[in-house]
Design a protein around this motif. Sequence first.
Motif, PDB file in Angstrom:
ATOM      1  N   GLN A 225     -18.967 129.492  87.799  1.00 28.31           N
ATOM      2  CA  GLN A 225     -18.921 129.405  86.422  1.00 28.31           C
ATOM      3  C   GLN A 225     -17.641 129.255  85.653  1.00 28.31           C
ATOM      4  O   GLN A 225     -17.001 129.274  84.502  1.00 28.31           O
ATOM      5  CB  GLN A 225     -19.140 130.889  85.794  1.00 28.31           C
ATOM      6  CG  GLN A 225     -20.575 131.580  86.345  1.00 28.31           C
ATOM      7  CD  GLN A 225     -21.492 130.868  85.773  1.00 28.31           C
ATOM      8  OE1 GLN A 225     -21.838 130.592  84.745  1.00 28.31           O
ATOM      9  NE2 GLN A 225     -22.622 130.341  86.453  1.00 28.31           N
ATOM     10  N   ILE A 226     -16.789 128.576  86.718  1.00 30.58           N
ATOM     11  CA  ILE A 226     -15.339 128.319  86.312  1.00 30.58           C
ATOM     12  C   ILE A 226     -15.255 127.056  85.358  1.00 30.58           C
ATOM     13  O   ILE A 226     -14.327 127.047  84.398  1.00 30.58           O
ATOM     14  CB  ILE A 226     -14.520 128.043  87.394  1.00 30.58           C
ATOM     15  CG1 ILE A 226     -12.991 128.594  87.285  1.00 30.58           C
ATOM     16  CG2 ILE A 226     -14.534 126.440  87.834  1.00 30.58           C
ATOM     17  CD1 ILE A 226     -12.054 128.743  88.121  1.00 30.58           C
ATOM     18  N   ALA A 227     -16.292 126.121  85.008  1.00 27.78           N
ATOM     19  CA  ALA A 227     -16.626 125.250  83.994  1.00 27.78           C
ATOM     20  C   ALA A 227     -17.178 125.672  82.860  1.00 27.78           C
ATOM     21  O   ALA A 227     -17.444 124.392  82.233  1.00 27.78           O
ATOM     22  CB  ALA A 227     -16.702 123.747  84.749  1.00 27.78           C
ATOM     23  N   SER A 228     -17.577 126.859  82.858  1.00 26.15           N
ATOM     24  CA  SER A 228     -18.397 127.091  81.793  1.00 26.15           C
ATOM     25  C   SER A 228     -17.544 127.267  80.318  1.00 26.15           C
ATOM     26  O   SER A 228     -16.237 127.042  80.334  1.00 26.15           O
ATOM     27  CB  SER A 228     -18.851 128.687  81.632  1.00 26.15           C
ATOM     28  OG  SER A 228     -17.802 129.715  81.526  1.00 26.15           O
ATOM     29  N   ASP A 229     -18.064 126.940  79.123  1.00 25.71           N
ATOM     30  CA  ASP A 229     -17.165 127.100  77.991  1.00 25.71           C
ATOM     31  C   ASP A 229     -16.456 128.013  77.635  1.00 25.71           C
ATOM     32  O   ASP A 229     -15.296 127.782  77.342  1.00 25.71           O
ATOM     33  CB  ASP A 229     -18.439 127.080  76.673  1.00 25.71           C
ATOM     34  CG  ASP A 229     -19.031 125.835  76.691  1.00 25.71           C
ATOM     35  OD1 ASP A 229     -18.760 124.682  77.148  1.00 25.71           O
ATOM     36  OD2 ASP A 229     -20.279 125.783  75.728  1.00 25.71           O
ATOM     37  N   LYS A 230     -16.883 129.499  78.128  1.00 31.76           N
ATOM     38  CA  LYS A 230     -15.938 130.587  77.842  1.00 31.76           C
ATOM     39  C   LYS A 230     -14.770 130.417  78.605  1.00 31.76           C
ATOM     40  O   LYS A 230     -13.632 130.786  78.638  1.00 31.76           O
ATOM     41  CB  LYS A 230     -16.842 131.801  77.954  1.00 31.76           C
ATOM     42  CG  LYS A 230     -17.677 132.059  76.789  1.00 31.76           C
ATOM     43  CD  LYS A 230     -18.402 133.508  77.025  1.00 31.76           C
ATOM     44  CE  LYS A 230     -19.415 133.729  75.881  1.00 31.76           C
ATOM     45  NZ  LYS A 230     -20.098 134.947  76.008  1.00 31.76           N
ATOM     46  N   SER A 231     -15.158 129.955  80.010  1.00 34.19           N
ATOM     47  CA  SER A 231     -14.030 129.990  81.192  1.00 34.19           C
ATOM     48  C   SER A 231     -12.830 128.847  80.632  1.00 34.19           C
ATOM     49  O   SER A 231     -11.664 129.094  80.823  1.00 34.19           O
ATOM     50  CB  SER A 231     -14.382 129.586  82.315  1.00 34.19           C
ATOM     51  OG  SER A 231     -15.330 130.844  82.997  1.00 34.19           O
ATOM     52  N   ARG A 232     -13.409 127.657  80.400  1.00 36.70           N
ATOM     53  CA  ARG A 232     -12.571 126.771  79.963  1.00 36.70           C
ATOM     54  C   ARG A 232     -11.686 127.138  78.398  1.00 36.70           C
ATOM     55  O   ARG A 232     -10.671 126.605  78.623  1.00 36.70           O
ATOM     56  CB  ARG A 232     -13.538 125.594  79.406  1.00 36.70           C
ATOM     57  CG  ARG A 232     -13.842 124.609  80.552  1.00 36.70           C
ATOM     58  CD  ARG A 232     -14.945 123.504  80.351  1.00 36.70           C
ATOM     59  NE  ARG A 232     -15.065 122.688  81.425  1.00 36.70           N
ATOM     60  CZ  ARG A 232     -16.160 121.762  81.283  1.00 36.70           C
ATOM     61  NH1 ARG A 232     -16.966 121.568  80.253  1.00 36.70           N
ATOM     62  NH2 ARG A 232     -16.419 120.970  82.433  1.00 36.70           N
ATOM     63  N   ALA A 233     -12.546 127.860  77.687  1.00 38.29           N
ATOM     64  CA  ALA A 233     -11.651 128.254  76.507  1.00 38.29           C
ATOM     65  C   ALA A 233     -10.248 128.909  76.997  1.00 38.29           C
ATOM     66  O   ALA A 233      -9.314 128.896  76.656  1.00 38.29           O
ATOM     67  CB  ALA A 233     -12.502 128.910  75.614  1.00 38.29           C
ATOM     68  N   GLY A 234     -10.456 130.001  77.832  1.00 39.71           N
ATOM     69  CA  GLY A 234      -9.386 131.024  78.460  1.00 39.71           C
ATOM     70  C   GLY A 234      -8.397 129.947  79.101  1.00 39.71           C
ATOM     71  O   GLY A 234      -7.188 130.405  79.024  1.00 39.71           O
ATOM     72  N   LEU A 235      -8.788 129.362  80.149  1.00 40.98           N
ATOM     73  CA  LEU A 235      -8.029 128.106  80.847  1.00 40.98           C
ATOM     74  C   LEU A 235      -7.234 127.502  79.793  1.00 40.98           C
ATOM     75  O   LEU A 235      -6.145 127.125  80.144  1.00 40.98           O
ATOM     76  CB  LEU A 235      -8.840 127.665  81.749  1.00 40.98           C
ATOM     77  CG  LEU A 235      -9.374 128.399  82.739  1.00 40.98           C
ATOM     78  CD1 LEU A 235     -10.361 127.488  83.849  1.00 40.98           C
ATOM     79  CD2 LEU A 235      -8.383 129.230  83.706  1.00 40.98           C
ATOM     80  N   GLN A 236      -7.711 126.903  78.956  1.00 45.05           N
ATOM     81  CA  GLN A 236      -7.152 126.147  78.043  1.00 45.05           C
ATOM     82  C   GLN A 236      -6.099 126.722  77.177  1.00 45.05           C
ATOM     83  O   GLN A 236      -4.949 126.466  77.071  1.00 45.05           O
ATOM     84  CB  GLN A 236      -8.220 125.820  76.735  1.00 45.05           C
ATOM     85  CG  GLN A 236      -7.524 124.485  75.820  1.00 45.05           C
ATOM     86  CD  GLN A 236      -7.479 123.284  76.819  1.00 45.05           C
ATOM     87  OE1 GLN A 236      -8.271 122.672  76.777  1.00 45.05           O
ATOM     88  NE2 GLN A 236      -6.163 122.555  76.539  1.00 45.05           N
TER      89      GLN A 236
END
Length: 429
Positions: A225-236
């Motif tokens: 799930q590391i490429a999910s929208d929510k994960s990406r938002a946190g990593l961004q």
Amino acid sequence: MQKRTLPLAILATAALGLTACAGGGTAGGDTVDGKGQTLNVWIMQGTNPDSEKFFSEVGDDFKKETGATLKVEYVQWADAHDRFVTSIAGGTTPDVAETGTTWTAEFADAGALAPIGDLVDKAGLSKDLVKGLVQSGTYDGEMYGMPWYAGVRSIIYRTDVFDELGLKAPTNWDEIVADVAAIKAAKPDMIPFPVPGDAEFDTYPWLWGAGGEISEKQGDKWVSQIASDKSRAGLQWWTDLALKHNSSSAGATTWKETDVMDNFLQGNVAMAVMGSWTPATIDQKAPDLKGKFAAIPIPGQKDGISPSVLGGSHLSMFETAKNKDLAFKFIELMTTGKYAKQWADETGYFPGQTSLLDEAVKSDDPLVQPFAKQMVDGGASVPVTPKFGAVQAKKTTNAMIQAILSGAKSVDEATTDAAKEMDSIMNGK
């Protein structure tokens, strides 16, 4: 903030009505004759600044009790996984070793560890162990890892710097950004908040805090799930802290957690994600900073707490151990009573015995209580599977973060590649 369910969330109440073994090592009531024998043990280096002194005392008691000589070898965390894999393949494993909670199931799956559940039951210890650590030390219905200690990462910050600039400890992500800007403007030579590229456990709080996840079990498959929208938002947000808000330094792109610590000790860092075990090290190695730093739980995106990896270590017995009763006697000595408490006191970790843990959780120490709150209210677990150790060994998450920080890939590109690699490893392809 996403509310997470964590087995260790029960730790604040699990200790009620339980009592610790007075000295450890004798709870089972059996004596072990180890006269003339040597027990070979691997312990990770750096967890306790006084490890050599500590194990010298343990060794003396162990010899008095069993007649055996304790031989401890210290292993760097960064090299440990590869060294374990090599020793397992060559049949040269120690009798007992400290195994990280994400490795125990992996080594058990490889057939390298000896089950200890019956010995734990015989010693009367089963009901006094932190359940989350028992869970991560159990594989295919058998217990292979004895809970030793647990730790969690929160934020440590320089109170003298914050007081000088009239800043308050941040309570959400926007306040972190504002504090970074203020520190950068007033102290351009100081790193406000490093974003280390080789420290995966520093990364996950921001992924989880945005509502993301690492990987989920769907049927008989793990799906990243590391490429999910929510994960990406946190990593961004986390990587933008360095790339857009200048909170970090170019050198931090390859930093490990030890590099963050070194720079904090040198006075170069204003705040950072650091472990519950680090205040003791700071006090010892940088006495000039004593009283000049404090801890807070990692703030949630808007409020509350962002989850942080609750990890730690087991003590595991290897199948190569010639005298398994002797090996377990050492494990028992280390994980209960006197020495379990002493280790926790010296390192800042939380003990794996619930009767001892209750005391730590109730502490009013300002350098203990915030970590305890993080542990109880904002603890989280990486995927519990033997395969996740291989993901860590591959450094999938670290490579992803480094690619973003270096400008080699965008967040979308880096997470897409990381998800593919994680799925391949987790599903054995």
